[in-house]
Design a protein around this motif. Structure first.
Motif, PDB file in Angstrom:
ATOM      1  N   LYS A  36       7.166  12.194   1.658  1.00 17.43           N
ATOM      2  CA  LYS A  36       7.156  10.982   2.704  1.00 17.43           C
ATOM      3  C   LYS A  36       6.130  10.625   3.494  1.00 17.43           C
ATOM      4  N   GLU A  37       5.907  11.595   4.134  1.00 13.92           N
ATOM      5  CA  GLU A  37       4.636  11.568   5.296  1.00 13.92           C
ATOM      6  C   GLU A  37       3.551  11.511   4.689  1.00 13.92           C
ATOM      7  N   LEU A  38       3.188  12.224   3.533  1.00 11.70           N
ATOM      8  CA  LEU A  38       2.082  12.105   2.900  1.00 11.70           C
ATOM      9  C   LEU A  38       1.722  10.743   2.501  1.00 11.70           C
ATOM     10  N   ALA A  39       2.611  10.023   1.968  1.00 12.69           N
ATOM     11  CA  ALA A  39       2.281   8.473   1.415  1.00 12.69           C
ATOM     12  C   ALA A  39       1.813   7.761   2.667  1.00 12.69           C
ATOM     13  N   VAL A  40       2.255   8.048   3.846  1.00 15.44           N
ATOM     14  CA  VAL A  40       1.805   7.251   5.062  1.00 15.44           C
ATOM     15  C   VAL A  40       0.093   7.274   5.156  1.00 15.44           C
ATOM     16  N   ILE A  41      -0.373   8.554   5.047  1.00 14.53           N
ATOM     17  CA  ILE A  41      -1.888   8.606   5.214  1.00 14.53           C
ATOM     18  C   ILE A  41      -2.537   8.884   3.739  1.00 14.53           C
ATOM     19  N   TRP A  42      -1.814   8.402   2.683  1.00 14.42           N
ATOM     20  CA  TRP A  42      -2.492   8.461   1.352  1.00 14.42           C
ATOM     21  C   TRP A  42      -3.557   7.636   1.274  1.00 14.42           C
ATOM     22  N   PRO A  43      -4.877   7.945   0.669  1.00 15.14           N
ATOM     23  CA  PRO A  43      -5.938   6.859   0.502  1.00 15.14           C
ATOM     24  C   PRO A  43      -5.718   5.794  -0.659  1.00 15.14           C
ATOM     25  N   GLY A  95       0.828  -1.173  -0.060  1.00 15.14           N
ATOM     26  CA  GLY A  95       0.064   0.009  -0.188  1.00 15.14           C
ATOM     27  C   GLY A  95       0.884   1.186   0.105  1.00 15.14           C
ATOM     28  N   LEU A  96       1.857   1.288   0.878  1.00  8.71           N
ATOM     29  CA  LEU A  96       2.883   2.526   0.931  1.00  8.71           C
ATOM     30  C   LEU A  96       3.570   2.527  -0.436  1.00  8.71           C
ATOM     31  N   GLU A  97       3.998   1.310  -1.094  1.00  8.06           N
ATOM     32  CA  GLU A  97       4.515   1.602  -2.673  1.00  8.06           C
ATOM     33  C   GLU A  97       3.486   2.374  -3.352  1.00  8.06           C
ATOM     34  N   GLN A  98       2.235   1.806  -3.368  1.00 11.02           N
ATOM     35  CA  GLN A  98       1.237   2.367  -4.497  1.00 11.02           C
ATOM     36  C   GLN A  98       1.076   3.802  -4.155  1.00 11.02           C
ATOM     37  N   ALA A  99       0.992   4.391  -2.674  1.00 11.80           N
ATOM     38  CA  ALA A  99       0.878   5.618  -2.501  1.00 11.80           C
ATOM     39  C   ALA A  99       1.940   6.427  -2.724  1.00 11.80           C
ATOM     40  N   GLU A 100       3.248   5.881  -2.699  1.00 10.86           N
ATOM     41  CA  GLU A 100       4.326   6.761  -3.235  1.00 10.86           C
ATOM     42  C   GLU A 100       4.367   6.859  -5.029  1.00 10.86           C
ATOM     43  N   ARG A 101       3.838   5.820  -5.532  1.00 11.53           N
ATOM     44  CA  ARG A 101       3.731   5.900  -6.964  1.00 11.53           C
ATOM     45  C   ARG A 101       2.469   6.982  -7.383  1.00 11.53           C
ATOM     46  N   GLU A 102       1.370   7.095  -6.633  1.00 10.61           N
ATOM     47  CA  GLU A 102       0.346   7.844  -6.971  1.00 10.61           C
ATOM     48  C   GLU A 102       0.910   9.220  -6.734  1.00 10.61           C
ATOM     49  N   ILE A 103       1.464   9.570  -5.735  1.00  4.71           N
ATOM     50  CA  ILE A 103       1.984  10.925  -5.363  1.00  4.71           C
ATOM     51  C   ILE A 103       3.078  11.215  -6.181  1.00  4.71           C
TER      52      ILE A 103
END
Length: 401
Positions: free
Chosen positions: A110-117, A5-13
């Motif tokens: 990086k912090e945004l990725a942790v709470i990214w939907p 999930g974190l990897e997907q959040a980082e990709r989308e951001i």
């Protein structure tokens, strides 16, 4: 959040920041460390050249403005010089902020990725996310296109004027992109070519800086608004379905933690951009006023370039104020969403926790110009009003000559 999930959040951001990062590369900045010594040196050289280029560009315009004021202090001679100087000065402020706060921005991403939907999301939440990202993408592309087209109209205008004058049978000489001072005779053939290339480089560098900083700010602000809207939806769904009382309390506490995290995130982002927002706020009205004066009364050959400059200036400050206003309203809606939830079905402990959330959400969170003023659509209105006042004053001075 799981690793996948974190990897997907980082990709989308990262995808949402792609256009801004693309522009950053041209001024020698990156949020990621260099892969090798060669890439590191390349970035440093590009950054030094970019900063020196725009600093001399602004310095040369200051000198030219001073010389013009000392020789012929007429309104029509001085005013056309100010909007390009203001744009360059704003670029210097923004590249300083981007360089000085680079590590802060990297940490915020990086912090945004942790709470990214990330999935699984329900249909309504996914729809909110898709609409937000689609609107952001359209805004980014339009802003990028207008700025790039605008600067290249300026770059090519001297050549277009040259061919137009030749076509009309007039004596023609290729001019320069900007009105600047140089400590040598810039009309010598080799110097002429060198100055023309330098002015293209300086103007394009200013545009790269403006695009990457503005897109970074608006992208991060848009993501905060997205998360606040998803929080809004989660709060409205509290106690809609019958659950144990402990579960209600747990959900409320999780929402409070998310809200507090978003507040801290917004405050960190506000602090990072406070200086550039202040310079933007001060210079925008002057830039808009001067370029409108030039469009209305002077320089018909530069009409298209100046109109694109005006469009870019209006969109630039308007875009920042729009997202600043969006955060104000999104946070206020959090309190309304908590009140509209099924709080009356919960136990006293849950109600008390929800009351604290409502009280905190009623306190505005906003971007500011060094605490001088909040960045919102009200700010945009005041900038436009002030620009018109300056224009009216200049028009009166010009008409009374």
């Amino acid at each position: 959040m799981s690793g996948s999930g974190l990897e997907q959040a980082e990709r989308e951001i990262d995808k949402s920041l792609r256009l801004g990062k693309f522009c950053m590369r041209f001024i020698g900045l990156s949020f990621n460390p260099a892969n090798n010594a060669s890439e590191f040196m390349q970035q440093k050289v590009m950054l030094v050249l970019s900063v020196l280029g725009i600093c001399y560009h602004v310095f040369s315009e200051i000198v030219y403005i001073g010389l013009t004021l000392s020789n012929s202090p007429r309104v029509e001679d001085v005013v056309p010089l100010f909007h390009t100087f203001g744009y360059g000065a704003l670029s210097i402020a923004k590249v300083f902020v981007l360089w000085y706060k680079k590590d802060v921005f990297s940490q915020l991403i990086k912090e945004l990725a942790v709470i990214w939907p990330v999935p699984p999301l329900d249909e309504d939440a996914q729809l909110i996310k898709n609409k937000s990202l689609a609107a952001l993408s359209i805004t980014q592309r339009w802003y990028f296109a207008i700025n790039i087209i605008g600067v290249w109209f300026y770059n090519l205008t001297p050549i277009a004027i040259y061919f137009y004058q030749r076509f009309q049978g007039m004596e023609a000489v290729i001019g320069y992109v900007w009105v600047s001072w140089y400590p040598f005779d810039k009309h010598e053939p080799i110097a002429h070519v060198a100055v023309y290339i330098f002015e293209i480089f300086a103007g394009q560098t200013c545009v790269w800086i403006m695009i990457c900083t503005d897109l970074l700010f608006c992208t991060m602000a848009s993501h905060i608004v997205l998360l606040l809207r998803l929080l809004h939806r989660r709060l409205e769904s509290i106690a809609v379905v019958d659950q144990p009382e402990d579960r209600y309390y747990y959900d409320i506490i999780e929402n409070i933690k998310l809200h507090q995290r978003l507040i801290r995130y917004c405050n960190d982002l506000e602090e990072a951009f406070a200086l550039s927002n202040l310079v933007n706020y001060v210079l925008s009205s002057v830039n808009i006023c001067c370029v409108v004066f030039v469009i209305v009364l002077l320089e018909p050959f530069l009409a298209i370039s100046n109109k694109l400059f005006l469009s870019s200036a209006l969109i630039q400050i308007g875009m920042i104020c729009w997202y600043g206003d969006d955060i104000l309203h999104a946070n206020a809606d959090v309190a309304a969403a908590a009140y509209n939830s099924g709080w009356y079905r919960t136990d006293p402990r849950s109600r008390k926790a929800l009351m604290f959330l409502i009280i905190r959400a009623q306190k505005p969170i906003a971007f500011t110009a060094m605490k001088f003023t909040n960045i919102s659509l009200v700010t945009y209105s005041s900038i436009l009003t002030r620009s018109y006042s300056y224009f009216a004053l200049l028009y009166t001075m010009y008409s009374d000559r």
